[in-house]
Design a protein around this motif. Structure first.
Motif: not given
Length: 330
Positions: A171-183
């Motif tokens: 992608p040219t644009l990425v939406f990351l919603d709470e990307p590291t939750a639970g990691m």
């Protein structure tokens, strides 16, 4: 409104008033409003995200973040205002836009009966030039779980797979919603590295997170919204620099007598920004050494033990809590 809040609000207004000046914005939001019945969730919101920028959108629960992001992704339509994603209308030009964006949802929505590799193969089929599946699995740390069905993945593994799904189409644009939750910490650091790699490749990223250190480390600029309004927008350094550079932050038992602390000769202000976490501002420039002596003496005299002590600029978390309040809102 305090002078600090007013200054930050003015910064937000100035940032929003020039959003259409640049011709290379990945996201342009102008005067966007959205209501559900009589409740206005987003209220004349304006901001832009530059191409190749990591942009963090922060706010407490109920601030309007989810509605804003879902509208940017084309899942909701604005009641007022205009939104352009990569120069396109996210609803009316969705067919052209969708192949250019990647979405990492907070709720993963993965097919539970498929393996990690099968899920990526499925999504890869939607794009003309997808990334190599095995290389992507390795990059997100899921090579050993490639044949594991999604329902058997841990919470952190599901988040990593959701990230891989968001990236499979280049992608040219990425939406990351709470990307590291639970990691776990290692997976979190790997995700941060991936975000930085994407930025180097001129990929634009809109990030939402409740982790202030994550936003502070990754984002080129941060927008804070509350009650649907933009209340601050600038670089993390500038946002935290708005606060008095001569500050002391410390952790101690909750409920200390802040008025007593504020009455000490060199201390201008003392507040408990959240239970057990305190922020002190010096009364004048150059008085920080005196503040430290007075503070530690006061704590000793009251038989209070410190668990943390930080000297210098305030943090993004301090600013966030000052602007939005320390209470948890649903």
């Amino acid at each position: 409104m305090s002078a600090h809040t007013q200054t930050t609000a003015n910064m937000a207004h100035q940032a929003g008033s020039h959003i259409l000046a640049a011709g290379d914005d990945a996201i342009v939001v102008e005067n966007f409003s959205k209501s559900y019945g009589s409740h206005r969730v987003v209220d004349h919101l304006s901001f832009s995200v530059r191409r190749g920028e990591v942009f963090a959108l922060l706010g407490p629960n109920g601030a309007g973040k989810t509605t804003t992001v879902e509208t940017l992704e084309g899942y909701r339509s604005p009641d007022e205002g205009t939104i352009r994603i990569l120069g396109l209308d996210p609803i009316h030009e969705a067919v052209t836009l969708k192949p250019q964006i990647g979405v990492m949802l907070q709720q993963d929505g993965l097919y539970p009966a498929l393996t990690a590799r099968e899920i990526l193969r499925l999504f890869a089929g939607y794009y003309e030039n997808p990334r190599n599946i095995d290389e992507l699995l390795e990059r997100v740390g899921l090579t050993s779980a490639a044949k594991t069905r999604a329902r058997r993945l841990s919470g952190g593994q599901k988040r990593r797979l959701a990230l891989a799904v968001a990236l499979i189409g280049n992608p040219t644009l990425v939406f990351l919603d709470e990307p590291t939750a639970g990691m776990d910490p290692q997976a979190r650091l790997t995700t941060w590295e991936i975000v930085r790699e994407l930025k180097q490749q001129n990929v634009s990223i809109l990030l939402t997170t409740h982790l202030m250190d994550e936003a502070e480390r990754l984002a080129d600029r941060v927008a804070i919204i509350d009650h649907g309004k933009l209340i601050a927008l600038d670089t993390p350094a500038n946002l935290t620099g708005v606060q008095n550079a001569n500050v002391v932050r410390f952790v101690a038992p909750a409920g200390l007598d802040c008025p007593q602390l504020a009455a000490l000769p060199s201390i201008g202000k003392a507040e408990e920004v959240r239970p057990g976490s305190y922020l002190i501002e010096t009364k004048e420039e150059g008085s920080l050494p005196n503040v430290l002596v007075e503070l530690t003496t006061w704590l000793r005299d009251h038989n209070i033990t410190l668990s943390e002590l930080h000297v210098g600029h305030g943090s993004l978390e301090d600013l966030f809590l000052r602007l939005t309040g320390s209470e948890v809102r649903e």
